[in-house]
Each structure stands twice: as C-alpha cells, then as structure tokens.
Write a protein that holds these residues in place. Structure first.
Motif, mmCIF file in Angstrom:
data_model
loop_
_atom_site.group_PDB
_atom_site.id
_atom_site.type_symbol
_atom_site.label_atom_id
_atom_site.label_comp_id
_atom_site.label_asym_id
_atom_site.label_seq_id
_atom_site.Cartn_x
_atom_site.Cartn_y
_atom_site.Cartn_z
ATOM 1 N N ASP A 208 50.583 45.660 37.626
ATOM 2 C CA ASP A 208 50.813 46.018 38.882
ATOM 3 C C ASP A 208 50.175 45.232 39.817
ATOM 4 O O ASP A 208 50.505 44.717 40.911
ATOM 5 C CB ASP A 208 50.619 47.580 39.193
ATOM 6 C CG ASP A 208 51.645 48.384 38.256
ATOM 7 O OD1 ASP A 208 52.619 47.943 38.403
ATOM 8 O OD2 ASP A 208 51.192 49.457 38.049
ATOM 9 N N VAL A 209 48.636 44.973 39.535
ATOM 10 C CA VAL A 209 47.893 44.139 40.060
ATOM 11 C C VAL A 209 48.376 42.765 40.279
ATOM 12 O O VAL A 209 48.156 42.091 41.248
ATOM 13 C CB VAL A 209 46.385 44.266 39.556
ATOM 14 C CG1 VAL A 209 45.570 43.439 40.266
ATOM 15 C CG2 VAL A 209 45.851 45.683 39.505
ATOM 16 N N ASP A 210 48.725 42.007 39.043
ATOM 17 C CA ASP A 210 49.243 40.794 38.850
ATOM 18 C C ASP A 210 50.528 40.445 39.737
ATOM 19 O O ASP A 210 50.461 39.444 40.551
ATOM 20 C CB ASP A 210 49.237 40.469 37.604
ATOM 21 C CG ASP A 210 48.285 40.349 36.471
ATOM 22 O OD1 ASP A 210 47.064 40.242 37.295
ATOM 23 O OD2 ASP A 210 48.328 40.258 35.636
ATOM 24 N N ARG A 211 51.192 41.437 39.945
ATOM 25 C CA ARG A 211 52.556 41.404 40.674
ATOM 26 C C ARG A 211 52.014 41.191 41.900
ATOM 27 O O ARG A 211 52.685 40.560 42.893
ATOM 28 C CB ARG A 211 53.514 42.522 40.296
ATOM 29 C CG ARG A 211 54.299 42.263 39.194
ATOM 30 C CD ARG A 211 55.000 43.492 38.772
ATOM 31 N NE ARG A 211 55.767 43.334 37.519
ATOM 32 C CZ ARG A 211 56.423 44.443 37.033
ATOM 33 N NH1 ARG A 211 56.384 45.582 37.408
ATOM 34 N NH2 ARG A 211 57.216 44.169 35.721
ATOM 35 N N MET A 212 51.306 42.236 42.480
ATOM 36 C CA MET A 212 50.998 42.207 43.830
ATOM 37 C C MET A 212 50.000 40.979 44.358
ATOM 38 O O MET A 212 50.044 40.514 45.490
ATOM 39 C CB MET A 212 50.008 43.550 43.961
ATOM 40 C CG MET A 212 49.716 43.946 45.601
ATOM 41 S SD MET A 212 51.240 44.595 46.212
ATOM 42 C CE MET A 212 51.380 46.142 45.538
ATOM 43 N N GLN A 213 49.261 40.597 43.345
ATOM 44 C CA GLN A 213 48.370 39.135 43.749
ATOM 45 C C GLN A 213 49.335 38.208 43.826
ATOM 46 O O GLN A 213 49.237 37.543 44.687
ATOM 47 C CB GLN A 213 47.487 39.168 42.582
ATOM 48 C CG GLN A 213 46.589 38.194 42.798
ATOM 49 C CD GLN A 213 45.725 38.270 43.691
ATOM 50 O OE1 GLN A 213 44.710 38.962 43.916
ATOM 51 N NE2 GLN A 213 45.638 37.224 44.854
ATOM 52 N N LEU A 214 50.375 38.134 42.976
ATOM 53 C CA LEU A 214 51.402 37.014 42.956
ATOM 54 C C LEU A 214 52.076 37.006 44.301
ATOM 55 O O LEU A 214 52.110 35.840 45.138
ATOM 56 C CB LEU A 214 52.380 37.115 42.000
ATOM 57 C CG LEU A 214 53.369 35.837 41.756
ATOM 58 C CD1 LEU A 214 52.851 34.372 41.814
ATOM 59 C CD2 LEU A 214 54.466 36.233 40.937
#
Length: 458
Positions: A208-214
């Motif tokens: 979830d963090v990676d998706r939001m960061q992307l």
C-alpha cells in the motif's frame, strides 16, 4: 552581517517583483495593439498610403523651375559659306579709274559662325496641368487605396485579438491545471504520510505504501511538466504581445470570472446572419471599388490632355565672358499651351481594360465565396459553442462525482474496509475528470472566441 544580508535579499525580491507585470485579458490585447510588430508594419503601410496621396496630388499642382546653363565651345561651330559678296560689289563698283577690270575666278569659300565661345543662359519656367482625365480618377484611386490599407489593418487587429485571447486562455488553463495538480499533490502527500503511519503501526501493508509512493512520484513529474507547459504558453503570449521574453508576466484574470462572464452572454444568431461586420469583407469591397476606379482611369486615357506653360530666359554670348564691351544679355520669353490627342496606342489600353474586367469577375467570385464561407462559419461556431457549454456542464458533474467517489474510497481505506488499489483507481479517475473539466472550459472559451470572430464581434 545578517542584517545586511537580509536587506540585500529584500532588495532583490523587490526588484524581481518590479520586473513582473500583471495583465488582464483586455490589458494584454491593449498592449499587443500598441506593440505587435505586424500591426506596426501595417501602421507604416498606412502612413505610406497617406504619403502616396500627397505624392499623386503633387502631379496636378503647378511646377516652377529655374535653370542656368553655361557652355564653352573649345571649337566654335561654323559652316562653310561661298563668297557671294565680292562679285556683287565688283559688278556694282566697276570703273576703269577705280577698280581695274579683271576676270573673276570661282567664288571663294570661307567659314561663317553665329556662335561665340562662351554661352550663358538663365531662366525660369512655370507649367501646369489643365486637364487629364486619368489624373482625376488616379487621385480617387489613391484615396481608396488608403482605405484598403486601413481595412487590411483592421483584419490584422482582429487576428491579434484572436491570437492574444487564445494564447492568454491557454496559459490561464495551464495555470488552472497546475493549481489542481498542486492541490492533489498536497492531498496525496498527506495521504502518503497517513499510510506510512498505518504501516508502521501494522494497519497497512508495504504494498500500500509503495503504491501511494508511486502515485506521488508520478504526480511530481506531472507538476514539472505542467510548469514547463505554463512557461511555453506564456512565451507564446509574450510573442504575440511583443512583450520582452526575459521578463515575467502575471495573468490576473481568473477562469471562473471569464466563464461566468461568458455564461451571462446571450447571443442571438438571427442578429449575425450578415458578413458586414467582418473586416475581410470590407477589404473585398475596397478591392472592388479600386477595380472600378482603375477601369475609369484607363478609359480616361482616351481623352486629350492639356498643359500650359510660361517661361522667361536671358542669354549671353561673348568671345570673352567678362568683357562688358561686348553684347549684353538677350531676353526671351514665351507662353504656350500643349495639347496631346491620343489616336492609336497599339491596343495597350484595350488590353488593360480587359484585364481589369477579368479581375473584377474574379473579385466578385471571391466575394460570393466569402459570403458563403462566413455563413457556414457562423453556423458551425454557434453549434460548437452550444455543445461546448453542454460539455462543461457534463464535465463538471463528472468531476463532482469523481471527487465524491475518491473521498469515500479514501475514508474506507483509512477505516480498513477498502484497498489501496481502489484508492489508486479513484485517484486516477479524479485526475482525469479534473483535466477533462478544465480542458472543457478552455474549449468553451475558445469556441466563444471563434464565435465572436465568425460574427465579426471581435
């Protein structure tokens, strides 16, 4: 030192702000009408047309010229003349006591001249045109040409207004997109911090963090690209305004103000069915008038022309120019009338008349074609504007729905009943709806500009 540094920074800031100029749309148009290079060129052409009128009028104004001519004959012109005097005198005076009788031989030949080595002539002459039909029509044609240049300038002014309006709107829309992107960027960064906190507390996954960061990184790239688009859009506006490229320009108008102004306008197509308001139509009409005057001017060439003149001069012929014992100045004066009657010119005027008539037919066809094209342009512009207004309303509804879906999806994700995939999908749909709404506003304002151009109101 910190005080001096702070003072320096404040001074630089004030200088930077002073070099920036703020413009509304109307102010931008006004600036362009004063500084646009193409309009400056048209203004020069207009002054040149006025100068041509004065130049043509000068043809019919009486002329006065003074002249002085001096010649020195290194070899004085002479003619051979037979001696016819001696035989006559001999026959008359024949006397055995005075002239002895003798046989006269062939007459002798000697050189005879009426010229002196020095010749000085000075005088003054005045002449004036009495009648020339071509001149009368030519003067009218020069005035019509000035009106034609003025009509062409009006076309250029209209084009400048249209170009400035569209360039201003493009830059304003780019700024509006930037405002939305920056707002989304702030919201996304806040959401990213929340997701990271949830992940650290075990309420979210690393995915979830990676998706939001992307999503945040991609949005940062879009902000950079939009900033470049704003710069390029402003450069186009500066170019049409002839505004210095090195100086910053601030757009003080707002999209919502322009949109509300447009929505308050109620144009009736029944009032704009003609083409009289179009500056191009006036150019065509002036072209027709010029052809008619030119035809009359050529026909007037068949008429006689008359010119009057008067002159006075004095001549000095001497062997020694400064010897006052020789003959002095010899005066001479004359007044006259010159009449020129054209008889046959080899068909020159007839050929010119045929060419002018053919050009008149061509202009008449162009005029009819322009009338039909304007009728079509008004119809299409009206339809496009009506559709654009409907599209803005539809895009606004879609934006409100996308915003509502995104807000609810984000709340569900924060409460743990939604996934980050749903948030990303809602976020993407929101960004697309925002972009489509802003672009729809630009299309509506641009369509309105085209409508004003088609109906001759801009």
């Amino acid at each position: 030192m910190p005080k001096y540094l702070l003072s320096l920074l404040l001074t630089l800031r004030i200088m930077a702000l002073s070099s920036q100029q703020s413009f509304t749309l109307e102010q931008s148009i006004g600036y362009a009408l004063q500084n646009n290079l193409e309009l400056k060129s048209k203004a020069v052409a207009e002054r040149d047309a006025n100068a041509q009128i004065r130049e043509f009028k000068a043809i019919g104004i009486p002329k006065v010229n003074a002249f002085v001519n001096y010649q020195y004959f290194m070899a004085v012109p002479a003619q051979p003349v037979q001696d016819f005097i001696s035989p006559s005198i001999y026959n008359v005076l024949f006397d055995e006591n005075v002239i002895p009788r003798r046989e006269l031989g062939p007459p002798e030949t000697f050189k005879f001249t009426l010229f002196q080595p020095h010749q000085l002539v000075g005088g003054i002459e005045a002449s004036s045109m009495i009648f020339d039909g071509a001149y009368l029509y030519g003067e009218k044609a020069s005035k019509l040409y000035r009106e034609l240049v003025a009509a062409e300038k009006a076309v250029t002014e209209r084009d400048v207004r249209v170009n400035i309006t569209k360039a201003y709107l493009a830059a304003l829309i780019a700024q509006e997109n930037m405002t939305m992107l920056q707002k989304n960027q702030d919201n996304l960064k806040n959401a990213l911090r929340e997701v990271k906190a949830m992940y650290e507390n075990g309420f979210a996954e690393k995915l979830d963090v990676d998706r939001m960061q992307l999503s945040s990184d991609n949005l940062d790239i879009e902000v950079i690209k939009m900033q470049q688009l704003i710069t390029m859009s402003k450069n186009i506006l500066k170019f049409h305004m002839n505004f210095p490229m090195t100086e910053n320009i601030i757009l003080s108008d707002k999209i919502d103000i322009l949109t509300s102004t447009l929505n308050a306008v109620n144009d009736d197509i029944s009032e704009n069915t003609g083409v009289a308001g179009r500056p191009e139509y006036r150019v065509i009409e002036k072209g027709q008038d010029l052809n008619e005057i030119d035809l009359k001017r050529i026909k007037a060439g068949y008429l006689p022309t008359a010119r009057a003149f008067v002159n006075a001069q004095a001549s000095l012929f001497r062997r020694n120019l400064f010897n006052n014992d020789e003959t002095g100045w010899i005066p001479q004066s004359a007044v006259g009338l010159a009449l020129n009657i054209p008889i046959y010119d080899g068909g020159d005027k007839n050929a010119k008349i045929q060419r002018i008539r053919l050009n008149m037919e061509k202009v008449a066809i162009e005029k009819e074609q322009f009338e039909k094209s304007v009728e079509m342009e008004i119809s299409n512009a009206t339809l496009t504007l009506s559709n654009a207004r409907s599209f803005v309303s539809a895009r606004e509804n879609a934006l409100n729905i996308s915003q509502s879906i995104y807000d609810k999806t984000l709340i569900k994700f924060r409460e743990g009943v939604g996934s980050s995939v749903e948030v990303n999908q809602a976020e993407s749909a929101l960004y697309q709806a925002q972009s489509m709404y802003v672009n729809a506003i630009y299309d509506m304002l641009s369509a309105y500009t085209d409508y004003l151009k088609a109906t001759g109101k801009i």
